[in-house]
Structures are given as structure tokens and as C-alpha cells.
Design an enzyme around this catalytic site. Sequence first.
Site, PDB file in Angstrom:
ATOM      1  N   TRP A 182       0.837  -1.199   0.000  1.00  0.00           N
ATOM      2  CA  TRP A 182       0.000   0.000   0.000  1.00  0.00           C
ATOM      3  C   TRP A 182       0.878   1.258   0.000  1.00  0.00           C
ATOM      4  O   TRP A 182       1.912   1.307   0.667  1.00  0.00           O
ATOM      5  CB  TRP A 182      -0.843  -0.037   1.268  1.00  0.00           C
ATOM      6  CG  TRP A 182      -1.759   1.134   1.537  1.00  0.00           C
ATOM      7  CD1 TRP A 182      -3.089   1.199   1.250  1.00  0.00           C
ATOM      8  CD2 TRP A 182      -1.442   2.365   2.204  1.00  0.00           C
ATOM      9  NE1 TRP A 182      -3.613   2.393   1.683  1.00  0.00           N
ATOM     10  CE2 TRP A 182      -2.621   3.133   2.275  1.00  0.00           C
ATOM     11  CE3 TRP A 182      -0.269   2.899   2.744  1.00  0.00           C
ATOM     12  CZ2 TRP A 182      -2.686   4.391   2.860  1.00  0.00           C
ATOM     13  CZ3 TRP A 182      -0.322   4.168   3.323  1.00  0.00           C
ATOM     14  CH2 TRP A 182      -1.522   4.907   3.380  1.00  0.00           C
ATOM     15  N   ASP A 226     -14.971   0.956   1.163  1.00  0.00           N
ATOM     16  CA  ASP A 226     -14.612   0.321   2.437  1.00  0.00           C
ATOM     17  C   ASP A 226     -15.816  -0.418   3.022  1.00  0.00           C
ATOM     18  O   ASP A 226     -15.697  -1.123   4.026  1.00  0.00           O
ATOM     19  CB  ASP A 226     -14.131   1.380   3.443  1.00  0.00           C
ATOM     20  CG  ASP A 226     -12.700   1.828   3.157  1.00  0.00           C
ATOM     21  OD1 ASP A 226     -12.000   1.131   2.400  1.00  0.00           O
ATOM     22  OD2 ASP A 226     -12.289   2.877   3.686  1.00  0.00           O
ATOM     23  N   ASP A 268      -3.442   4.795  -2.546  1.00  0.00           N
ATOM     24  CA  ASP A 268      -4.578   5.391  -1.820  1.00  0.00           C
ATOM     25  C   ASP A 268      -4.561   6.923  -1.868  1.00  0.00           C
ATOM     26  O   ASP A 268      -3.583   7.540  -2.314  1.00  0.00           O
ATOM     27  CB  ASP A 268      -4.519   4.911  -0.364  1.00  0.00           C
ATOM     28  CG  ASP A 268      -5.893   4.706   0.242  1.00  0.00           C
ATOM     29  OD1 ASP A 268      -6.831   5.395  -0.178  1.00  0.00           O
ATOM     30  OD2 ASP A 268      -6.014   3.874   1.162  1.00  0.00           O
TER      31      ASP A 268
HETATM   32  C1  GLA Z   1      -8.307   3.840   3.223  1.00  0.00           C
HETATM   33  C2  GLA Z   1      -8.624   2.602   2.414  1.00  0.00           C
HETATM   34  C3  GLA Z   1      -8.529   1.381   3.305  1.00  0.00           C
HETATM   35  C4  GLA Z   1      -7.167   1.288   3.913  1.00  0.00           C
HETATM   36  C5  GLA Z   1      -6.869   2.578   4.681  1.00  0.00           C
HETATM   37  C6  GLA Z   1      -5.435   2.591   5.197  1.00  0.00           C
HETATM   38  O1  GLA Z   1      -9.302   4.152   4.116  1.00  0.00           O
HETATM   39  O2  GLA Z   1      -9.888   2.691   1.845  1.00  0.00           O
HETATM   40  O3  GLA Z   1      -8.811   0.212   2.561  1.00  0.00           O
HETATM   41  O4  GLA Z   1      -6.214   1.091   2.908  1.00  0.00           O
HETATM   42  O5  GLA Z   1      -7.050   3.719   3.873  1.00  0.00           O
HETATM   43  O6  GLA Z   1      -5.136   3.727   5.893  1.00  0.00           O
END
Ligand code: GLA
Length: 746
Positions: A413, A550, A480
Site C-alpha cells: 500500500w 470500504d 490510496d
Molecule cells: C483507506 C482505504 C482502506 C485502507 C486505509 C489505510 O481508508 O480505503 O482500505 O487502505 O485507507 O489507511
Amino acid sequence: MIEFDAKTKIFHLHNEEFSYYFCINKLGYLIHLYSGKYIQSVDIERLTERYVERYAYLENNQEVCDESYYFALQASNFECASHLTGDKRGAPIIIKNVDGSTLTDFRYHSHSVINGKVEIENLPHTRIGTKKNVQTLEVVLKDIRSNVFLSLYYSIFDDMNVLIRNCKVFNGENEDINLIKAASLELDLFGEDYTLISTHGTWSMDRLIEETPINHNKIVVSDNHGARGFYHNPAIMIKEKEATYKSGDVFGLSLIYSGNFSFEVGQDDLNQTRIIAGINPETFNFKLSKGETFITPECVLAFSDKGINGVTQTLHDFAREYIIPKKFVNVERPILINSWEAYYFDFDTLKIKKLIDEAKELGIEMVVLDDGWFGKRNDDKTSLGDWELNLEKINLEEVIDYAHKQKMKFGLWVEPEMISPDSSLYKSHPEYALYNRNVKPTLYRHQLVLDFTSPKVVNEIFDMISSVFTKYDIDYCKWDFNRYLSEIGSTFLNADQEGEIYHRFMLGTYKLLDKFVKKFPNVLLETCASGGGRFDLGMLYYSPQIWASDETDPNARIEIQFATNLFYPLSTIGSHVSARPFSTYQDKAIIAAFGTFGYELDPLKLSEEDKKQIVEINKLVKTWHHIVTIGDYYTLKDPTKSNYASWMCVTKNKKEALVFHYNFRREPTRARYIKLVGLKPDQYYFNSLTNKIYRGDFYMNGGLNISCPIDEGKAMMFVLKAVSPLEKTIYEKMNSGKEEKRDKIV
Ligand code: GLA
């Protein structure tokens, strides 16, 4: 595909199913004539006739008016209306001229046709490659008062009902001008009977469908958050009121852009509909110096006379053929498990190795290490921008090696556009943060946005991220973006360039993505923004998949996936099974299987029974998921309108289909039939619901009978597989007298 009749001055852009007509009128205006199902010719007079006051103007103190000629600024349909003229319906391009005025009067200057397309350098765009089935028309307009030129581009395909539109503004003046609106498309439609389909959302409700009748109040579907598309998404449909999923005229508009956008839609006093699509003018003001050009993002205009499903399929085919990186597009992606909901920031080398072991046992193919592996990031208050491994926490080399030895892939990530005030990067370079130094900038999730208007900042971040991906053998990247832009200001630009920041930020982001995918072409990229906050064609140009939300609870998930399905191919929709206790793993997996499949859970916490179920599910996903990846998608039951959600995917050769049905509320026995679509009527298909073989016409007109009591939150999935008449006879002989299988997934 592009014809021009020099006598009538009519352009006809068409393929066998779609026609788009406009003409140059006597005064040099581009008049829109028709867009829709293919028609061989048009009658200009009959199409443009309006019983309104004709256009008259003053020349040498004399009134000039051609009564024989139907034209009126306030009533004619245009390709690109000018600003501050008698046309009050809104203009796509607004310029602050050298003399300070904003009046424009764009008239025809020249045109040319090329085979292929004009490449855009710094924005994601339609990838034509070596394909020969595209032609592009460039019509150059000139403002009659100045040396400002406006090129309108139209690219048409011989095999897809899609027109790509964008514009280029060239400043031929000796001084600066300002672009204060630079949309990509104007579409003027005759007729009054249209409905707008758009999506709105927020975190964990990332996209929900909204239908709005188009009337005389102007509707603006827009976003001004900077780079996040869940409040509103840069894709809409305009459908005839009567159009359904199966029939009627529908237009789809989708911007290849991830920044602030707007779609203006509304009827004029004559009930004609104007649509303007492109960069959001609310936050835009771009200086163009002498000799400079500005290119707008491309807008995809798709058309179908076969209802919403027709436009959905066209948009899906277009994205797969011309947007998504070829290397990944039709390829099955590995089943992944992400560490986020399992451990959040609380992990170490041992935990991740255990996760790899457990995942392997379950038939999962890739482990993704989410947030928390860098700097001193043990919560979300710190370290964004410090893209260096936290060696105290995790030995990445060991973990990746461990995964690869077990033939598992490994992903990581990142959140490259961000900076934590508590980071080494911020301490050494506070000027890298994007905010106006005269205010106290708002922190969202304790972080600021990096100033990607500056190539220096983009390059520095690239070097950091690139060194991690060079050092470690990483197969996948989750990219992200967890806050939006606010109180913008740049230490690299002048104060009067504020109106350029949002767009320049987007160009910087695209530059970074471009450098990344060029340097690491084998890394599977999944973009994300606090869940599904950046679903658009601009992102799909770089990342073949985007995390959809999410939210993984079935009822909410289905609505989010359904809205996303309408505009984007299912193979791009990141969909995972979580451990949230609302449903069975089977139900959750069936829903997730209609996207790119994976898990968000700690396998160590699974019961033996759940593990068995997951192993079975993964085997089924591996067997049948290609139908979702490459197939045509059809909505069967709209979840916003009934107690059911139902859809299906059919391979292009019509030999395999996967059908989905879901009940929101529990129901007793109802006479419930799922009428399938898209099959070959005279083809026999085996179905996994009854284990029987019927012809396609039976499934499509009689339907699959599921008239049984169905529990709340129950998901079902059936496979159909084409069989020959001989296979049918043999199968039926072998199985005569056997019980039907019921209520099973595949
Ligand atoms: C976002 C993403 C999650 C995760 C968090 C990590 O909210 O949508 O899936 O990766 O960041 O901080």
C-alpha cells in the site's frame, strides 16, 4: 466514418448504428443537427426550423436579416455556443479576453480529418495504438474579434457507438488571456423527454444511483473536492424517459478525468436539452500566454437504442478496449487478501508470514500489506511522505521472499499524494504542502496534500516510491488517497494562478502515475481513495482495478457495486469479502465475485467450517470468474426499485453465463422468475440451478424459476454453459430419474 458534403456543409460522423450530424451555417456557426441511431441523411431545413424571431443584426447602421433562413442564436442547436451572445443556455468555453471582456463569437475557420486520433500528452486518454478503426475530425473555430482559436475534436469508431470529444484553445494574441471555463463537450438534444442518471455518495456509500427528470431548471452534477469521485462521479447517462434497461435511446457520458468536473444539464424555453461536460469552472481559471494552448480532457459520448444495458455495455467495452492497460485488462487477477481489516497498523514480520501461510491454505494467491509499513507509522497521525521501510516493524525482503517461495504474490500500500505534518519530509520541506500560507489549513485524517503542481515534488516522491519498488520484488500496489483538497495555495505558483491549482495538481498526479506504470509495467495497480472515492476513466488508464468501497456489508455493497457496474467494467471493481458479521461467507463471496475478488479478514480467526467454505468458494471463483472479467454485463433487476438485485454476465461468444440474484428482505414463496438476456435463443444451455438443459429462448422468455422462500440477505449465483444437442441427449440419459439440485451456488 467522417463525411463532409461541401455543398450543404454538413458533417456526418457515423458507423453502421450511430449518426452524429452538424453543419456550418451561412454565418459560420456550427449547428448541431442530430445525434442518435444511424440515419442516412438529414433535412437541414426541417430539423432547424423554429418559429421564433430570426437572427438579425446591425451592419453599417442597417438591419440585416435573412428571412429565408432558419437561424436564431436563442433557439438553434450548436456544437459550441459562444458566451454573452443571444444564446443564454450556457457556453462550454469562456475566455477573459485581452481587453478584459468575456464576449466570444466563435465561427468556422477550417477543418481536417485524420485517420486515428490526436495523442494527448499529459492527460489520460483513449489509447488507439495501432488500431485503424478510428477517424478524427478537427474543426477549428476562430473568435471573430480576436486571434483566439478553438479546435473541436471528434473521434469516431467503426465498431463502437462512441464519439470522443475534447477541445484545444490556442492564444494567438500578443498578450495573456484567461480561460475561465474550458469544457470538453456541448451536446444539444432536441426533445424534452429525458431523465438524468447520475451517482452521488460519500465514504462507505461510495456510489448510489440518482434519477432526476430533466426539465427547465438547470441541474449541475459536479465535484470540487480536487480528486475524489464519490461525492459525485464523472459519468452520467441521459435516457429517454421511457427507456428501460432493455430498450430505448440512452446516451452515456464519461470523462477521462479525475479532477473537478461538472455536467450541466437543462432544458431551454423551447424544451431543447443542452448538456455541457468537462472541467468544473467553479474552481478553474487558467492563464494562457501568447502562443500557448490548453487541451481539455476527453469526454466519451456513448449511445445505444437498446436501453441502459446497451450503453453500459458500450462504456464497458470502450474502457476495456481503449482505456485500461492492455497487459491486465482481460486477464484474471489473483485472489488477494489485504491486511487492513485483519491487523490495521498492528503487524510484524511474523504476523504477515502467518497470514501468508493461512492464505495459501485457503487458496488465496496474493497477500497485500496495507498501511503502516513505513516511517514510524503505527497510527494515521504520522509519516506520510517518508516512504522508507520501518525495519523495526517489518522485514519486507524476508516476507516477500517467503510469499514468493510459496508461489504467492505480494502487494504493498502507498499514499503518494499526501504528507503528514509529523514527517521528516514535512520537517525538511514544509513548502511541499499544498495550502494557502495565509490560513490555518484544515487537516483531514491528520494529513495535508502534497503540492503536485510542482514537478520537483512529483519527482521527489517518485524517487522515494520507486526505490521501494525497485529494491523489493512487489507484484501489486494499492495507491490510496485519503483526504481531499482544501484551502488550496501553492508556494511554487503566483497568487493569481490559484485557478490553475486543481488542474495542475491533477496533471502532476497523472505524471507520477505515468512514471510509475512505465517503470513498473508488471506491477498490478489498484487505486483507491478512502474506499471507492476515485472511480473514473482517468484512473483506469493507469490502474486496471479500483477499490470500490470500504463498505463490505452486503445490502449496502450491492447498491454501490450496482451503481458502479452501470458505468465501469466489473473487472475493475475491487470487491472483497470481510469478516463483518452480517451474512455468511458464501453470500458475501457471491457478491464480491462480481468484481475483482479478494478478502479483508484475519484467517486465523476463521472457524474450520468457514475455512472449508472459503476453500470451496475460491475454487469456484477460479473456475468461473473469467465470465465476469470478459463478459457482457446486463442488469436484470434494479436494486433501487425492488426487493431484488439481479444481474448477469455473458461471454462474448455466448457460451457461458453467470447469473446473480439477491434478496434484500426475506420473502415467503413468490412466483419469482429471473428472465435472462443476452443468450443465443437456439442454443442449449446447462444450468447449475436445476442441473437441467434448456434452450436460450426458454431462459430468456420463461426464465429461471426461483419461486421458493428466500431469506433476507441471501445471494445466489448460477452458471449456464452451452451444450450441443448430442451432449444434451447423453447428459439427460445419464441423469434421468435423478433429483434436481436446488438452492446451491454453482
Ligand atoms: C483507506 C482505504 C482502506 C485502507 C486505509 C489505510 O481508508 O480505503 O482500505 O487502505 O485507507 O489507511
